[in-house]
Design a protein around this motif. Structure first.
Motif, PDB file in Angstrom:
ATOM      1  N   GLN A  16     -47.210 -22.370  11.785  1.00 18.49           N
ATOM      2  CA  GLN A  16     -46.015 -21.546  11.901  1.00 18.49           C
ATOM      3  C   GLN A  16     -45.632 -21.302  13.364  1.00 18.49           C
ATOM      4  O   GLN A  16     -44.467 -21.043  13.674  1.00 18.49           O
ATOM      5  CB  GLN A  16     -46.242 -20.188  11.216  1.00 18.49           C
ATOM      6  CG  GLN A  16     -46.477 -20.270   9.717  1.00 18.49           C
ATOM      7  CD  GLN A  16     -45.177 -20.297   8.933  1.00 18.49           C
ATOM      8  OE1 GLN A  16     -44.110 -20.262   9.510  1.00 18.49           O
ATOM      9  NE2 GLN A  16     -45.290 -20.376   7.618  1.00 18.49           N
ATOM     10  N   LEU A  17     -46.621 -21.377  14.250  1.00 15.68           N
ATOM     11  CA  LEU A  17     -46.343 -21.106  15.658  1.00 15.68           C
ATOM     12  C   LEU A  17     -45.387 -22.144  16.238  1.00 15.68           C
ATOM     13  O   LEU A  17     -44.576 -21.831  17.116  1.00 15.68           O
ATOM     14  CB  LEU A  17     -47.644 -21.078  16.462  1.00 15.68           C
ATOM     15  CG  LEU A  17     -47.525 -20.749  17.957  1.00 15.68           C
ATOM     16  CD1 LEU A  17     -46.924 -19.366  18.148  1.00 15.68           C
ATOM     17  CD2 LEU A  17     -48.889 -20.835  18.619  1.00 15.68           C
ATOM     18  N   PHE A  18     -45.490 -23.375  15.744  1.00 17.22           N
ATOM     19  CA  PHE A  18     -44.573 -24.414  16.213  1.00 17.22           C
ATOM     20  C   PHE A  18     -43.139 -24.051  15.847  1.00 17.22           C
ATOM     21  O   PHE A  18     -42.201 -24.312  16.605  1.00 17.22           O
ATOM     22  CB  PHE A  18     -44.951 -25.766  15.612  1.00 17.22           C
ATOM     23  CG  PHE A  18     -44.191 -26.922  16.203  1.00 17.22           C
ATOM     24  CD1 PHE A  18     -44.474 -27.377  17.478  1.00 17.22           C
ATOM     25  CD2 PHE A  18     -43.177 -27.552  15.486  1.00 17.22           C
ATOM     26  CE1 PHE A  18     -43.765 -28.430  18.041  1.00 17.22           C
ATOM     27  CE2 PHE A  18     -42.462 -28.602  16.030  1.00 17.22           C
ATOM     28  CZ  PHE A  18     -42.757 -29.054  17.309  1.00 17.22           C
ATOM     29  N   GLY A  19     -42.976 -23.430  14.680  1.00 17.01           N
ATOM     30  CA  GLY A  19     -41.650 -22.959  14.292  1.00 17.01           C
ATOM     31  C   GLY A  19     -41.132 -21.889  15.228  1.00 17.01           C
ATOM     32  O   GLY A  19     -39.941 -21.863  15.568  1.00 17.01           O
ATOM     33  N   THR A  20     -42.029 -21.007  15.657  1.00 22.59           N
ATOM     34  CA  THR A  20     -41.649 -19.973  16.624  1.00 22.59           C
ATOM     35  C   THR A  20     -41.180 -20.609  17.932  1.00 22.59           C
ATOM     36  O   THR A  20     -40.208 -20.161  18.556  1.00 22.59           O
ATOM     37  CB  THR A  20     -42.828 -19.027  16.898  1.00 22.59           C
ATOM     38  OG1 THR A  20     -43.285 -18.470  15.666  1.00 22.59           O
ATOM     39  CG2 THR A  20     -42.431 -17.910  17.842  1.00 22.59           C
ATOM     40  N   ALA A  21     -41.870 -21.673  18.355  1.00 19.75           N
ATOM     41  CA  ALA A  21     -41.483 -22.385  19.573  1.00 19.75           C
ATOM     42  C   ALA A  21     -40.103 -23.017  19.414  1.00 19.75           C
ATOM     43  O   ALA A  21     -39.266 -22.950  20.321  1.00 19.75           O
ATOM     44  CB  ALA A  21     -42.522 -23.456  19.903  1.00 19.75           C
ATOM     45  N   LEU A  22     -39.840 -23.609  18.252  1.00 16.35           N
ATOM     46  CA  LEU A  22     -38.532 -24.213  18.008  1.00 16.35           C
ATOM     47  C   LEU A  22     -37.426 -23.160  18.011  1.00 16.35           C
ATOM     48  O   LEU A  22     -36.337 -23.386  18.556  1.00 16.35           O
ATOM     49  CB  LEU A  22     -38.539 -24.959  16.670  1.00 16.35           C
ATOM     50  CG  LEU A  22     -39.344 -26.257  16.603  1.00 16.35           C
ATOM     51  CD1 LEU A  22     -39.347 -26.810  15.189  1.00 16.35           C
ATOM     52  CD2 LEU A  22     -38.790 -27.297  17.574  1.00 16.35           C
ATOM     53  N   GLN A  23     -37.716 -22.007  17.413  1.00 14.30           N
ATOM     54  CA  GLN A  23     -36.718 -20.939  17.364  1.00 14.30           C
ATOM     55  C   GLN A  23     -36.375 -20.436  18.759  1.00 14.30           C
ATOM     56  O   GLN A  23     -35.264 -19.972  19.004  1.00 14.30           O
ATOM     57  CB  GLN A  23     -37.234 -19.787  16.507  1.00 14.30           C
ATOM     58  CG  GLN A  23     -37.335 -20.111  15.023  1.00 14.30           C
ATOM     59  CD  GLN A  23     -38.036 -19.026  14.230  1.00 14.30           C
ATOM     60  OE1 GLN A  23     -38.298 -17.934  14.752  1.00 14.30           O
ATOM     61  NE2 GLN A  23     -38.356 -19.309  12.985  1.00 14.30           N
ATOM     62  N   SER A  24     -37.327 -20.539  19.682  1.00 13.01           N
ATOM     63  CA  SER A  24     -37.106 -20.018  21.035  1.00 13.01           C
ATOM     64  C   SER A  24     -36.059 -20.808  21.806  1.00 13.01           C
ATOM     65  O   SER A  24     -35.521 -20.323  22.801  1.00 13.01           O
ATOM     66  CB  SER A  24     -38.424 -20.004  21.826  1.00 13.01           C
ATOM     67  OG  SER A  24     -38.833 -21.331  22.149  1.00 13.01           O
ATOM     68  N   ILE A  25     -35.764 -22.042  21.380  1.00 11.10           N
ATOM     69  CA  ILE A  25     -34.756 -22.844  22.085  1.00 11.10           C
ATOM     70  C   ILE A  25     -33.497 -23.028  21.254  1.00 11.10           C
ATOM     71  O   ILE A  25     -32.623 -23.827  21.610  1.00 11.10           O
ATOM     72  CB  ILE A  25     -35.313 -24.227  22.493  1.00 11.10           C
ATOM     73  CG1 ILE A  25     -35.790 -25.008  21.265  1.00 11.10           C
ATOM     74  CG2 ILE A  25     -36.421 -24.089  23.517  1.00 11.10           C
ATOM     75  CD1 ILE A  25     -36.166 -26.444  21.591  1.00 11.10           C
ATOM     76  N   GLN A  26     -33.386 -22.292  20.138  1.00 13.02           N
ATOM     77  CA  GLN A  26     -32.169 -22.366  19.336  1.00 13.02           C
ATOM     78  C   GLN A  26     -30.978 -21.871  20.145  1.00 13.02           C
ATOM     79  O   GLN A  26     -31.065 -20.863  20.843  1.00 13.02           O
ATOM     80  CB  GLN A  26     -32.312 -21.529  18.061  1.00 13.02           C
ATOM     81  CG  GLN A  26     -33.132 -22.206  16.984  1.00 13.02           C
ATOM     82  CD  GLN A  26     -33.143 -21.412  15.688  1.00 13.02           C
ATOM     83  OE1 GLN A  26     -32.640 -20.296  15.626  1.00 13.02           O
ATOM     84  NE2 GLN A  26     -33.728 -21.984  14.649  1.00 13.02           N
TER      85      GLN A  26
END
Length: 433
Positions: free
Chosen positions: A351-361
């Motif tokens: 899930q942390l990878f998803g958090t990383a992706l959300q950070s550059i949305q």
């Protein structure tokens, strides 16, 4: 006042205990083994870690940033200490000398962190760790943790080959947790982490011979087991800089938690968190513990369980400290197969990878601006895969930096963000030329 639902809260608190334990136990044991400490010293470090980590979680939840974020041993600093121990012969130092330099560097960084909190300097820290630096940090953190947990869930035999049955069980546990999270309803999905640990632990003990990760042994305490503080400046400097970069954990974790709760964190939340983390780090260094930091990776756990109440977290933290005061309880949990613990963490931190992706949305990259994230991130990952021994001929002062992909990636991102005006290279700016 919100009514406390006893049964779900109790189960959630137990899940927190196991989550904190799985993230904690390997660290002091691995450091003690790497620095060739006695069973008594490792036992002392483990008990100190249990007591201090639980207390750190409770204090942060009640008075610090006030989010349910695991406050544990920093993965960045953990990797640095392991690298130092492995490089002792190349550095021409004995382990106690290296450990003493590490202790000095940790204490110095802890004092600076406390000062940042006490004097309200968190705004200055946030200027250094910009949103783009934090995005690079999150991507590198997810990569580093997944590497660690993936390697940890695959058991390697003394001959250097893969223990297929144990490794297949670990993969099965990963699939179980992921399926329960995706397909499960309500409590099944929320408690997928706890179910994965319990099921994997039981099956492991049914199929494989009982082996214990660690035996509690003697219960005496000693100070600075890694080495008495000294002024080996190469070691001190590398450890101090790592401690300063470690401050980014607080910024990233609090910001990520605030987004999860759909609120804006107050400046005093950062300052209180810095003060407490610096305090834990200073106290922990006396007992040979790896520096503390709020775990950004806890966001993955929260997103997996969907349990956002603070009460289970606070109860779980208190229970975790209690384990350190009851040797028999800590010894029992130490029998948890480390491969199972790593498998569950592997699943939770996807899930942390998803958090990383959300950070550059919302950020649009072009052929020029893509370098601001691609260069530090991919360079950092590349360094993570390289054997640190190749840098053994480099000056001792820079070896610890070059051999650590996480540090180099974050430092490179900071340099790029401070030295390049990226807004000049976005599509709108280019179209005006």
């Amino acid at each position: 006042m919100k009514k406390l639902n006893v049964l779900p809260t109790s189960i959630a608190a137990i899940q927190w205990v196991f989550f904190i334990f799985a993230n904690t136990i390997v660290v002091p044991v691995s450091i003690g083994a790497a620095f060739d400490l006695s069973a008594a010293d490792i036992s002392m470090m483990l008990r100190s870690s249990l007591i201090l980590t639980g207390a750190a979680c409770v204090l942060q939840g009640l008075w610090g940033h006030r989010y349910p974020l695991l406050e544990g041993h920093s993965g960045l600093s953990w990797g640095l200490l392991l690298n130092f121990s492995a490089s002792a012969s190349a550095l021409g130092m004995d382990l106690q000398t290296i450990g003493g330099g590490i202790a000095t560097g940790i204490l110095a960084s802890a004092i600076c962190m406390i000062a940042v909190g006490v004097f309200g300097l968190s705004a200055w820290v946030k200027k250094v760790f910009t949103p783009m630096v934090m995005s690079v940090y999150l991507f590198l953190l997810s990569a580093q943790l997944i590497f660690i947990f993936f390697t940890g869930m695959l058991k390697i035999t003394p001959a250097g080959t893969l223990d297929v049955p144990v490794s297949l069980l670990s993969i099965g546990v990963v699939l179980l947790v992921v399926i329960l999270k995706i397909k499960g309803k309500g409590a099944i999905s929320n408690f997928s982490i706890l179910i994965g640990i319990a099921a994997g632990w039981i099956v492991y003990r049914m199929i494989f011979p009982a082996d214990t990760l660690f035996s509690a042994g003697d219960h005496s305490f000693s100070l600075f087991p890694l080495g008495t503080p000294n002024l080996e400046w190469g070691i001190v400097l590398a450890t101090f800089v790592t401690g300063m970069i470690n401050m980014s954990n607080t910024i990233t974790s609090v910001q990520a938690a605030a987004r999860l709760y759909r609120e804006e964190p107050a400046e005093k939340s950062y300052n209180r968190s810095f003060s407490l983390t610096g305090l834990y780090t200073a106290v922990g260094s006396v007992f040979g513990l790896v520096p503390y930091a709020p775990f950004t990776s806890t966001i993955g756990f929260l997103e997996s369980t969907r349990i956002f109440d603070r009460a289970p977290f606070l109860i779980g933290g208190a229970l975790f400290s209690l384990l350190g005061l009851i040797p028999a309880a800590g010894s029992f949990l130490a029998t948890m197969p480390i491969t199972i613990g790593n498998a569950v963490l592997f699943a939770a931190y996807l899930q942390l990878f998803g958090t990383a992706l959300q950070s550059i949305q919302g950020i649009v990259f072009n052929s020029n601006t893509i370098f601001r994230i691609a260069l530090p991130m991919l360079a950092g990952i590349s360094l993570m895969t390289i054997d640190p021994k190749i840098f053994s001929e480099m000056p001792i002062y820079i070896q610890p930096f070059l051999s650590n992909g996480f540090i180099m990636g974050v430092l490179l991102s900071i340099v790029l963000e401070r030295s390049v005006k990226w807004e000049r290279y976005d599509e709108s700016a280019l179209s005006e030329k």
